[in-house]
Design an enzyme around this catalytic site. Structure first.
Site, mmCIF file in Angstrom:
data_model
loop_
_atom_site.group_PDB
_atom_site.id
_atom_site.type_symbol
_atom_site.label_atom_id
_atom_site.label_comp_id
_atom_site.label_asym_id
_atom_site.label_seq_id
_atom_site.Cartn_x
_atom_site.Cartn_y
_atom_site.Cartn_z
ATOM 1 N N ASP A 46 1.138 5.546 -5.574
ATOM 2 C CA ASP A 46 0.297 4.890 -4.562
ATOM 3 C C ASP A 46 -1.162 5.331 -4.725
ATOM 4 O O ASP A 46 -1.456 6.532 -4.828
ATOM 5 C CB ASP A 46 0.828 5.263 -3.168
ATOM 6 C CG ASP A 46 0.315 4.323 -2.095
ATOM 7 O OD1 ASP A 46 -0.888 3.987 -2.110
ATOM 8 O OD2 ASP A 46 1.118 3.943 -1.232
ATOM 9 N N THR A 81 -1.256 -1.011 1.028
ATOM 10 C CA THR A 81 0.004 -0.519 0.479
ATOM 11 C C THR A 81 1.188 -1.464 0.679
ATOM 12 O O THR A 81 1.884 -1.812 -0.274
ATOM 13 C CB THR A 81 0.325 0.846 1.115
ATOM 14 O OG1 THR A 81 -0.707 1.755 0.712
ATOM 15 C CG2 THR A 81 1.679 1.378 0.667
ATOM 16 N N ASN A 102 -0.916 -3.931 6.574
ATOM 17 C CA ASN A 102 -0.108 -2.778 6.995
ATOM 18 C C ASN A 102 0.142 -2.847 8.501
ATOM 19 O O ASN A 102 0.991 -2.142 9.035
ATOM 20 C CB ASN A 102 -0.837 -1.462 6.700
ATOM 21 C CG ASN A 102 -0.686 -1.045 5.244
ATOM 22 O OD1 ASN A 102 0.013 -1.687 4.472
ATOM 23 N ND2 ASN A 102 -1.369 0.047 4.893
ATOM 24 N N TYR A 177 12.503 6.367 4.356
ATOM 25 C CA TYR A 177 11.261 6.991 3.890
ATOM 26 C C TYR A 177 10.963 8.265 4.664
ATOM 27 O O TYR A 177 11.046 8.302 5.891
ATOM 28 C CB TYR A 177 10.081 6.025 4.035
ATOM 29 C CG TYR A 177 8.820 6.657 3.495
ATOM 30 C CD1 TYR A 177 8.690 6.896 2.135
ATOM 31 C CD2 TYR A 177 7.791 7.058 4.336
ATOM 32 C CE1 TYR A 177 7.568 7.515 1.624
ATOM 33 C CE2 TYR A 177 6.654 7.671 3.826
ATOM 34 C CZ TYR A 177 6.548 7.898 2.476
ATOM 35 O OH TYR A 177 5.438 8.512 1.959
ATOM 36 N N ASP A 213 -2.535 8.785 -3.171
ATOM 37 C CA ASP A 213 -3.176 7.992 -2.107
ATOM 38 C C ASP A 213 -3.573 8.891 -0.937
ATOM 39 O O ASP A 213 -4.706 8.825 -0.437
ATOM 40 C CB ASP A 213 -2.201 6.917 -1.621
ATOM 41 C CG ASP A 213 -2.784 6.078 -0.498
ATOM 42 O OD1 ASP A 213 -3.634 5.214 -0.786
ATOM 43 O OD2 ASP A 213 -2.406 6.290 0.667
ATOM 44 N N HIS A 217 -7.443 9.450 0.280
ATOM 45 C CA HIS A 217 -8.022 9.177 1.603
ATOM 46 C C HIS A 217 -8.748 10.416 2.139
ATOM 47 O O HIS A 217 -9.846 10.327 2.673
ATOM 48 C CB HIS A 217 -6.925 8.794 2.601
ATOM 49 C CG HIS A 217 -6.407 7.403 2.438
ATOM 50 N ND1 HIS A 217 -7.179 6.301 2.652
ATOM 51 C CD2 HIS A 217 -5.179 6.934 2.087
ATOM 52 C CE1 HIS A 217 -6.459 5.204 2.436
ATOM 53 N NE2 HIS A 217 -5.241 5.570 2.083
ATOM 54 N N ASP A 258 -0.418 0.419 -6.449
ATOM 55 C CA ASP A 258 -0.552 -0.748 -5.570
ATOM 56 C C ASP A 258 -2.009 -1.185 -5.423
ATOM 57 O O ASP A 258 -2.280 -2.330 -5.087
ATOM 58 C CB ASP A 258 0.087 -0.462 -4.208
ATOM 59 C CG ASP A 258 -0.353 0.863 -3.597
ATOM 60 O OD1 ASP A 258 -1.017 1.684 -4.282
ATOM 61 O OD2 ASP A 258 -0.042 1.088 -2.411
ATOM 62 N N HIS A 259 -2.934 -0.280 -5.673
ATOM 63 C CA HIS A 259 -4.374 -0.542 -5.506
ATOM 64 C C HIS A 259 -5.113 0.708 -5.946
ATOM 65 O O HIS A 259 -4.494 1.753 -6.187
ATOM 66 C CB HIS A 259 -4.719 -0.844 -4.032
ATOM 67 C CG HIS A 259 -4.146 0.179 -3.093
ATOM 68 N ND1 HIS A 259 -4.632 1.465 -3.029
ATOM 69 C CD2 HIS A 259 -3.086 0.134 -2.241
ATOM 70 C CE1 HIS A 259 -3.918 2.154 -2.168
ATOM 71 N NE2 HIS A 259 -2.953 1.381 -1.678
ATOM 72 N N HIS A 358 -9.078 1.725 0.831
ATOM 73 C CA HIS A 358 -8.733 0.546 0.029
ATOM 74 C C HIS A 358 -8.379 -0.566 0.992
ATOM 75 O O HIS A 358 -8.149 -0.312 2.178
ATOM 76 C CB HIS A 358 -7.574 0.869 -0.917
ATOM 77 C CG HIS A 358 -6.386 1.463 -0.209
ATOM 78 N ND1 HIS A 358 -5.390 0.695 0.349
ATOM 79 C CD2 HIS A 358 -6.053 2.750 0.086
ATOM 80 C CE1 HIS A 358 -4.494 1.483 0.911
ATOM 81 N NE2 HIS A 358 -4.873 2.740 0.779
HETATM 82 P P1 AMP Z 1 -1.996 3.016 3.390
HETATM 83 O O1 AMP Z 1 -2.279 3.077 4.864
HETATM 84 O O2 AMP Z 1 -2.104 1.603 2.874
HETATM 85 O O3 AMP Z 1 -2.773 4.001 2.646
HETATM 86 O O4 AMP Z 1 -0.453 3.382 3.248
HETATM 87 C C1 AMP Z 1 0.019 4.487 2.541
HETATM 88 C C2 AMP Z 1 0.955 5.271 3.396
HETATM 89 O O5 AMP Z 1 2.171 4.526 3.553
HETATM 90 C C3 AMP Z 1 1.319 6.571 2.754
HETATM 91 O O6 AMP Z 1 0.735 7.618 3.471
HETATM 92 C C4 AMP Z 1 2.814 6.641 2.834
HETATM 93 O O7 AMP Z 1 3.235 7.849 3.418
HETATM 94 C C5 AMP Z 1 3.216 5.458 3.702
HETATM 95 N N1 AMP Z 1 4.445 4.852 3.204
HETATM 96 C C6 AMP Z 1 4.725 4.562 1.930
HETATM 97 N N2 AMP Z 1 5.965 4.026 1.801
HETATM 98 C C7 AMP Z 1 6.468 3.972 3.035
HETATM 99 C C8 AMP Z 1 7.706 3.512 3.558
HETATM 100 N N3 AMP Z 1 8.650 2.999 2.766
HETATM 101 N N4 AMP Z 1 7.895 3.591 4.884
HETATM 102 C C9 AMP Z 1 6.918 4.085 5.703
HETATM 103 N N5 AMP Z 1 5.723 4.554 5.262
HETATM 104 C C10 AMP Z 1 5.496 4.499 3.933
HETATM 105 ZN ZN ZN Z 2 -1.229 2.258 -1.194
HETATM 106 ZN ZN ZN Z 3 -3.814 4.400 1.228
#
Ligand code: AMP
Ligand code: ZN
Ligand code: ZN
Length: 421
Positions: A46, A81, A102, A177, A213, A217, A258-259, A358
Site C-alpha cells: 500500500d 486505497t 474510502n 483485517y 502507506d 502519511h 494501489d497509489h 494520496h
Molecule cells: P488510506 O486511508 O487510503 O490511506 O487507507 C489505508 C489504510 O487502510 C491502512 O492504514 C490500512 O490499515 C487500512 N486497511 C487496509 N486494508 C484494510 C482492510 N481490508 N480492512 C480495513 N482496513 C484496511
Molecule cells: Zn492505499
Molecule cells: Zn494511505
C-alpha cells in the site's frame, strides 16, 4: 604425495563425483512426478510510489523486476486505497465497481456511511472479485488481507432493512483485517498454506502490506522513515521468495501498489470557504466530496464552481472524462480536487496532520503505482505505462480463466511478455 599432486588428485575426485552424481539440488524422479502447479500470488504494498524502487533499498523487488516484467502503473481515480484495491481485483474503475471512495454514502441505505470497516455486501456487490471467479472455477483461494476479502460477496439481505445476509462467497481461506498482525506473520501464513497437501493448498493468494502507506502519511514520501519501511517490506518479500524456493513451489508473483504518495504541508491548505450550515461533507483532503443542503445549492455552487488557486470543482456530471468518475449514484453532487501536495480543508486553521497524502489526479507522477510480475509465466521486459484495470485480466490469464468482456481493462500490455502455458 606432494601437496600439488594432492590438490590435483582431490580436484579430479571432485570432478568425477560431479559427473557421477546429480547436483544436490536436483530432486529425484519420484519428487519430480509430484511437481507442484504454480501458485499466483498478488502482493500489494500500500502506498509504494513507483519511484521508491530507485532508492537502492529494495534488492528483492529489483531482482524480480530484472527477471520478469515491470512498468509504471496508473491507479484509477480517486487514488485511494479501497477504490484501487477493488479495481485491482475486479478490472473495473471505481465509478463502475461502486467503491467510489474510502468514505461514501448510498441513497438506497440512508443513515449509513461506508468506511474502511464496512463489510455489508451491498457496498461491494456491483463487481465480482477474482477470488470468487476462481473459486467458481474450482481454484482454491486464500487472502492474507485485501479490502473486500472479508465480505460475503454476492449475498443479499434476507429482508429489507435487516442486517442478515444469505449466500455469498469468500476466499476459501481469509482473515479479518488486523493491522496488528505483523508482516512476518502475514508472510508465514502464506507459506503455511502452501505447506498443506495439494488438495487444500491455494492456487491464488493475496498478501497485503500497509506499512509503507502508514509511514508515508506520518512522515511524508521523502522521509528516511519511508525508505526504511520500503526496505523492510522488501525483506519480507525476500523471505517469501526464499520460502517458496525451499518448498520448491513455483510462483507467479504480481506485485503492485494501489497509489503513490504526495508530500503535504500545513502551508499548502485550501479552505472550502462555505458556511457550516450550507453543505454536508462526505470527505475532505486531496479531494472534497459534498452535497449542498436543501436551499443552499446556489450558494455552494457560486462559491465553488469558479476558478481557485490549486483546486478545481465540478458538479459530479461535469468531472473531466479522463477521470472516468462521476456517473455512480454514490458520488456526491459537488466534487473538488486539489493539486498534488495541496489539501482541501473545511476552514482554516484546520490544518492537515499528515505529511503525505494520496487521492489526487491518478495521472500525476506523485500517484504512480508499483507493478512487477515475475515467475514461470513471464518473459523479461518492460511495459509502457498502463492502467490498473488491466491487472485482473492478467490474473485471469495466469489462472487460466477465460477473458471477460465487461471489464474496463484487458491483458494487452502483457500479452507479448507471457510465456505459453
Ligand atoms: P488510506 O486511508 O487510503 O490511506 O487507507 C489505508 C489504510 O487502510 C491502512 O492504514 C490500512 O490499515 C487500512 N486497511 C487496509 N486494508 C484494510 C482492510 N481490508 N480492512 C480495513 N482496513 C484496511
Ligand atoms: Zn492505499
Ligand atoms: Zn494511505
Amino acid at each position: 604425495m606432494r601437496w600439488t599432486s594432492r590438490i590435483a588428485a582431490a580436484a579430479l575426485v571432485a570432478l568425477l563425483q560431479a559427473c557421477a552424481t546429480p547436483p544436490a539440488r536436483t530432486p529425484p524422479p519420484a519428487v519430480l512426478s509430484e511437481a507442484r502447479p504454480p501458485v499466483t500470488i498478488l502482493i500489494s504494498i500500500d502506498g509504494f510510489r513507483a519511484d521508491y524502487l530507485q532508492r537502492g533499498v529494495t534488492p528483492t523487488l529489483t531482482r524480480l523486476a530484472a527477471q520478469g516484467i515491470t512498468g509504471p502503473m496508473r491507479p484509477s481515480f480517486p487514488s485511494k486505497t479501497f477504490p484501487n484495491h477493488w479495481t485491482l481485483v475486479t478490472g473495473m474503475v471505481p465509478d463502475r465497481h461502486g467503491i467510489v471512495g474510502n468514505r461514501m454514502e448510498d441513497a438506497g441505505h440512508p443513515g449509513e456511511t461506508f468506511t474502511t470497516a464496512s463489510d455489508a455486501p451491498y457496498w461491494w456487490n456491483a463487481a465480482q472479485p477474482i477470488w470468487v471467479a476462481a473459486e467458481q472455477a474450482g481454484i482454491r483461494t486464500g487472502t492474507v488481507f485485501w479490502p473486500g476479502a472479508n465480505v460475503a460477496w454476492g449475498s443479499r439481505a434476507t429482508r429489507p432493512d435487516h442486517g442478515d445476509y444469505a449466500g455469498g462467497a469468500r476466499p476459501h481461506d481469509w482473515l479479518q483485517y488486523n493491522q496488528a498482525v505483523n508482516d512476518t506473520q502475514r508472510v508465514d501464513t502464506v507459506l503455511d498454506w502452501l505447506r498443506r497437501p495439494q488438495a487444500n493448498r491455494p492456487r491464488f493468494v493475496t498478501l497485503y502490506f500497509d506499512r509503507v502507506d502508514t509511514v508515508g502519511h506520518a512522515h511524508g514520501p521523502n522521509s528516511p522513515e519511508v525508505t526504511r519501511a520500503a526496505a523492510e517490506v522488501d525483506a519480507q518479500i525476500g523471505t517469501l521468495v526464499d520460502g517458496l524456493a525451499a518448498l520448491r513451489q513455483p510462483a507467479n508473483l504480481v506485485i503492485v501498489s494501489d497509489h503513490g504518495m504526495s508530500e503535504t504541508s500545513d502551508t499548502r491548505v485550501i479552505p472550502l470557504g462555505l458556511p457550516k450550515d450550507s453543505y454536508h461533507l462526505i470527505e475532505a483532503g486531496p479531494f472534497a466530496a459534498l452535497d449542498p443542503l436543501p436551499g443552499k445549492e446556489a450558494l455552494v455552487e457560486s462559491t465553488l464552481l469558479k476558478p481557485h488557486p490549486h483546486m478545481a470543482c465540478w458538479r459530479k456530471g461535469e468531472i473531466p472524462a479522463r477521470f472516468r468518475y462521476g456517473g455512480n449514484p454514490r458520488i456526491a453532487a459537488i466534487f473538488c480536487l486539489a493539486e498534488p501536495r495541496w489539501m482541501i480543508v473545511e476552514k482554516l486553521p484546520d490544518v492537515p496532520y499528515t505529511r503525505g497524502e494520496h487521492g489526487y489526479d491518478n495521472q500525476s507522477s506523485d500517484m504512480a503505482a508499483l507493478f512487477i510480475a515475475a515467475g514461470p509465466a513471464f518473459r523479461h521486459g518492460t511495459v509502457p505505462a498502463f492502467d490498473n484495470v488491466d491487472v485482473t485480466p492478467l490474473l485471469r490469464d495466469l489462472l487460466g480463466l477465460p477473458p471477460r468482456t465487461d471489464m474496463d481493462g484487458d491483458d494487452a500490455p502483457f500479452r507479448a511478455l507471457l510465456r505459453p502455458s
